[in-house]
Design a protein around this motif. Sequence first.
Motif, PDB file in Angstrom:
ATOM      1  N   VAL A 116      62.253  92.897 -18.093  1.00 51.39           N
ATOM      2  CA  VAL A 116      62.823  91.473 -17.835  1.00 51.39           C
ATOM      3  C   VAL A 116      64.281  91.383 -18.416  1.00 51.39           C
ATOM      4  CG1 VAL A 116      62.708  88.891 -17.906  1.00 51.39           C
ATOM      5  CG2 VAL A 116      60.643  90.562 -17.704  1.00 51.39           C
ATOM      6  N   ALA A 117      65.493  91.232 -17.647  1.00 51.62           N
ATOM      7  CA  ALA A 117      66.617  90.912 -18.403  1.00 51.62           C
ATOM      8  C   ALA A 117      66.926  89.668 -18.645  1.00 51.62           C
ATOM      9  CB  ALA A 117      67.660  91.875 -17.630  1.00 51.62           C
ATOM     10  N   SER A 118      67.484  89.100 -19.697  1.00 49.08           N
ATOM     11  CA  SER A 118      67.944  87.859 -19.953  1.00 49.08           C
ATOM     12  C   SER A 118      68.879  87.584 -21.021  1.00 49.08           C
ATOM     13  CB  SER A 118      66.590  87.134 -20.166  1.00 49.08           C
ATOM     14  OG  SER A 118      66.963  85.706 -20.361  1.00 49.08           O
ATOM     15  N   LYS A 119      69.660  86.712 -21.201  1.00 44.66           N
ATOM     16  CA  LYS A 119      70.348  86.152 -22.477  1.00 44.66           C
ATOM     17  C   LYS A 119      69.313  85.549 -23.431  1.00 44.66           C
ATOM     18  CE  LYS A 119      73.606  83.827 -19.910  1.00 44.66           C
ATOM     19  NZ  LYS A 119      74.925  82.964 -19.990  1.00 44.66           N
ATOM     20  N   PHE A 120      68.225  84.981 -22.674  1.00 51.47           N
ATOM     21  CA  PHE A 120      67.364  84.182 -23.359  1.00 51.47           C
ATOM     22  C   PHE A 120      66.141  84.785 -23.658  1.00 51.47           C
ATOM     23  CE2 PHE A 120      69.851  81.785 -20.373  1.00 51.47           C
ATOM     24  CZ  PHE A 120      70.484  80.883 -21.117  1.00 51.47           C
ATOM     25  N   LYS A 125      60.363  86.085 -23.792  1.00 46.72           N
ATOM     26  CA  LYS A 125      59.089  86.563 -24.481  1.00 46.72           C
ATOM     27  C   LYS A 125      58.071  85.525 -24.505  1.00 46.72           C
ATOM     28  CE  LYS A 125      60.859  89.659 -27.954  1.00 46.72           C
ATOM     29  NZ  LYS A 125      61.636  89.564 -29.123  1.00 46.72           N
ATOM     30  N   ALA A 126      58.518  84.384 -24.938  1.00 48.41           N
ATOM     31  CA  ALA A 126      57.378  83.200 -25.176  1.00 48.41           C
ATOM     32  C   ALA A 126      56.849  82.839 -23.664  1.00 48.41           C
ATOM     33  CB  ALA A 126      58.008  81.849 -25.576  1.00 48.41           C
ATOM     34  N   TYR A 127      57.547  82.890 -22.639  1.00 47.82           N
ATOM     35  CA  TYR A 127      57.269  82.563 -21.390  1.00 47.82           C
ATOM     36  C   TYR A 127      55.976  83.558 -20.763  1.00 47.82           C
ATOM     37  CZ  TYR A 127      57.236  81.539 -16.388  1.00 47.82           C
ATOM     38  OH  TYR A 127      56.614  81.353 -15.070  1.00 47.82           O
ATOM     39  N   PHE A 128      56.453  84.887 -20.935  1.00 45.48           N
ATOM     40  CA  PHE A 128      55.557  85.754 -20.122  1.00 45.48           C
ATOM     41  C   PHE A 128      54.360  86.001 -21.331  1.00 45.48           C
ATOM     42  CE2 PHE A 128      59.210  86.754 -17.753  1.00 45.48           C
ATOM     43  CZ  PHE A 128      58.812  86.937 -16.718  1.00 45.48           C
ATOM     44  N   SER A 129      54.465  85.921 -22.633  1.00 51.33           N
ATOM     45  CA  SER A 129      53.277  85.897 -23.622  1.00 51.33           C
ATOM     46  C   SER A 129      52.273  84.838 -23.415  1.00 51.33           C
ATOM     47  CB  SER A 129      53.918  86.089 -25.029  1.00 51.33           C
ATOM     48  OG  SER A 129      53.269  84.951 -25.761  1.00 51.33           O
ATOM     49  N   GLU A 130      52.762  83.414 -22.949  1.00 51.72           N
ATOM     50  CA  GLU A 130      52.016  82.451 -22.604  1.00 51.72           C
ATOM     51  C   GLU A 130      51.237  82.624 -21.549  1.00 51.72           C
ATOM     52  OE1 GLU A 130      52.799  77.812 -22.560  1.00 51.72           O
ATOM     53  OE2 GLU A 130      52.723  79.252 -24.400  1.00 51.72           O
ATOM     54  N   LYS A 131      51.976  83.567 -20.351  1.00 46.04           N
ATOM     55  CA  LYS A 131      51.162  83.849 -19.206  1.00 46.04           C
ATOM     56  C   LYS A 131      50.170  85.152 -19.588  1.00 46.04           C
ATOM     57  CE  LYS A 131      53.730  84.700 -15.762  1.00 46.04           C
ATOM     58  NZ  LYS A 131      53.874  84.792 -14.191  1.00 46.04           N
ATOM     59  N   GLY A 132      50.275  85.711 -20.502  1.00 42.38           N
ATOM     60  CA  GLY A 132      49.248  86.724 -20.852  1.00 42.38           C
ATOM     61  C   GLY A 132      49.827  88.115 -20.176  1.00 42.38           C
ATOM     62  N   GLN A 133      51.300  87.944 -19.725  1.00 37.23           N
ATOM     63  CA  GLN A 133      51.866  89.219 -19.287  1.00 37.23           C
ATOM     64  C   GLN A 133      52.594  90.043 -20.036  1.00 37.23           C
ATOM     65  OE1 GLN A 133      53.691  87.721 -15.497  1.00 37.23           O
ATOM     66  NE2 GLN A 133      54.387  89.793 -15.152  1.00 37.23           N
ATOM     67  N   ILE A 137      61.475  93.211 -22.620  1.00 34.55           N
ATOM     68  CA  ILE A 137      62.622  92.359 -22.428  1.00 34.55           C
ATOM     69  C   ILE A 137      63.764  93.211 -22.806  1.00 34.55           C
ATOM     70  CG2 ILE A 137      63.784  90.177 -23.154  1.00 34.55           C
ATOM     71  CD1 ILE A 137      60.992  89.570 -22.260  1.00 34.55           C
ATOM     72  N   ILE A 138      64.841  93.076 -21.948  1.00 31.33           N
ATOM     73  CA  ILE A 138      66.225  93.538 -22.239  1.00 31.33           C
ATOM     74  C   ILE A 138      67.144  92.415 -22.624  1.00 31.33           C
ATOM     75  CG2 ILE A 138      67.799  95.083 -21.076  1.00 31.33           C
ATOM     76  CD1 ILE A 138      65.515  96.216 -19.487  1.00 31.33           C
ATOM     77  N   LYS A 139      67.899  92.639 -23.895  1.00 27.70           N
ATOM     78  CA  LYS A 139      68.965  91.598 -24.012  1.00 27.70           C
ATOM     79  C   LYS A 139      70.159  91.707 -23.213  1.00 27.70           C
ATOM     80  CE  LYS A 139      71.474  88.663 -26.555  1.00 27.70           C
ATOM     81  NZ  LYS A 139      71.745  87.236 -26.657  1.00 27.70           N
ATOM     82  N   LEU A 140      70.769  90.951 -22.414  1.00 31.66           N
ATOM     83  CA  LEU A 140      72.086  91.034 -22.015  1.00 31.66           C
ATOM     84  C   LEU A 140      72.868  89.839 -22.213  1.00 31.66           C
ATOM     85  CD1 LEU A 140      71.470  92.690 -18.274  1.00 31.66           C
ATOM     86  CD2 LEU A 140      72.226  93.924 -20.180  1.00 31.66           C
ATOM     87  N   ASP A 154      63.236  94.846 -13.731  1.00 31.13           N
ATOM     88  CA  ASP A 154      62.812  94.426 -12.413  1.00 31.13           C
ATOM     89  C   ASP A 154      63.172  92.857 -11.881  1.00 31.13           C
ATOM     90  OD1 ASP A 154      61.099  96.868 -11.983  1.00 31.13           O
ATOM     91  OD2 ASP A 154      60.518  96.317 -14.067  1.00 31.13           O
ATOM     92  N   CYS A 155      63.199  92.087 -13.034  1.00 31.69           N
ATOM     93  CA  CYS A 155      63.569  90.592 -13.000  1.00 31.69           C
ATOM     94  C   CYS A 155      64.320  90.239 -13.861  1.00 31.69           C
ATOM     95  CB  CYS A 155      62.124  89.758 -12.565  1.00 31.69           C
ATOM     96  SG  CYS A 155      61.391  89.287 -14.219  1.00 31.69           S
ATOM     97  N   ILE A 156      64.854  88.836 -13.735  1.00 31.68           N
ATOM     98  CA  ILE A 156      65.929  88.162 -14.714  1.00 31.68           C
ATOM     99  C   ILE A 156      65.271  87.043 -15.220  1.00 31.68           C
ATOM    100  CG2 ILE A 156      67.770  89.649 -14.042  1.00 31.68           C
ATOM    101  CD1 ILE A 156      68.870  86.795 -12.757  1.00 31.68           C
ATOM    102  N   VAL A 157      65.619  86.358 -16.144  1.00 33.30           N
ATOM    103  CA  VAL A 157      65.490  84.922 -16.513  1.00 33.30           C
ATOM    104  C   VAL A 157      66.706  84.516 -16.537  1.00 33.30           C
ATOM    105  CG1 VAL A 157      64.520  83.312 -18.399  1.00 33.30           C
ATOM    106  CG2 VAL A 157      62.964  85.274 -17.583  1.00 33.30           C
ATOM    107  N   ASP A 158      67.230  83.316 -15.952  1.00 36.03           N
ATOM    108  CA  ASP A 158      68.538  83.112 -15.839  1.00 36.03           C
ATOM    109  C   ASP A 158      68.490  81.437 -15.498  1.00 36.03           C
ATOM    110  OD1 ASP A 158      71.192  83.136 -16.396  1.00 36.03           O
ATOM    111  OD2 ASP A 158      71.906  84.098 -14.773  1.00 36.03           O
ATOM    112  N   ILE A 159      69.815  80.763 -15.840  1.00 37.09           N
ATOM    113  CA  ILE A 159      69.912  79.763 -15.102  1.00 37.09           C
ATOM    114  C   ILE A 159      70.472  79.647 -13.807  1.00 37.09           C
ATOM    115  CG2 ILE A 159      71.906  77.748 -15.380  1.00 37.09           C
ATOM    116  CD1 ILE A 159      70.011  77.902 -17.780  1.00 37.09           C
ATOM    117  N   VAL A 160      69.763  78.779 -13.088  1.00 34.83           N
ATOM    118  CA  VAL A 160      70.040  78.655 -11.670  1.00 34.83           C
ATOM    119  C   VAL A 160      70.689  77.169 -11.311  1.00 34.83           C
ATOM    120  CG1 VAL A 160      69.095  78.728  -9.241  1.00 34.83           C
ATOM    121  CG2 VAL A 160      68.153  80.156 -10.984  1.00 34.83           C
TER     122      VAL A 160
END
Length: 210
Positions: A116-120, A125-133, A137-140, A154-160
């Motif tokens: 998962v690539a993200s600035k956040f 981390k907290a989101y996927f760990s809460e889901k037990g997944q 994490i790759i910091k960009l 494979d996916c990103i966490v970003d502002i939409v």
Amino acid sequence: MSAQGLLIALTKGRILEEVLPLLEKAGIIPAEDISKSRKLIFDSNIEGVRLMVLRGSDVPTYVELGCADIGIAGKDVIMETGSSGFYEPLDLKLATCRLMTARPVAQNKSPKRMRVASKFVNIAKAYFSEKGQQVDIIKLNGALELAPIMGLADCIVDIVDTGKTLKANGLEPEELIAEISTRVIVNKAAMKLKHAQIQDLLMRLQKAVN
Ligand code: PRP
């Protein structure tokens, strides 16, 4: 906490453009045109009230450590600090958007362990760990949409916001992590010691929001 008066830390960029008219409605006007100046600290029309212009991610730091009494920043950067070292009394309902996961449109199968690539990174981390997944994490720092295209993630966490950037890069939004808007944060000591002044400012801002 600043020794005298009120020091307000503003987030530069899009938030600043939306916040300045709101501040004006609340009766706080910078002594000069912030957008035309290279200065970072400004007097205002109110004696003792000064404005600083910072990168959003630095606003919570200034407020928590007391170098600013008040901060105006996006909920995304506030969440990312993970800190409870300040109060968050007001939602200005500006610069609204969503923090989401997104992935390539054609990708129908997730790998066992997603990258998962993200600035956040803390939020992700907290989101996927809460889901037990379990994920890597790759910091960009920007242009996150490129990461899945180039096979870095494979996916990103970003502002939409409008969703146009995702679409233009062959990605689609998937899961909503948080609704984002601009918030007011207040240094804890300042809230006690400058209570009347800060309450007055919060009331003016609340009225302007309404
Ligand atoms: C944000 C975000 C997306 C884009 C989303 O980037 O990272 O790239 O806006 O907006 P949209 O849904 O309306 O297309 P921003 O422009 O703030 O720049 P950044 O990459 O420096 O964060």
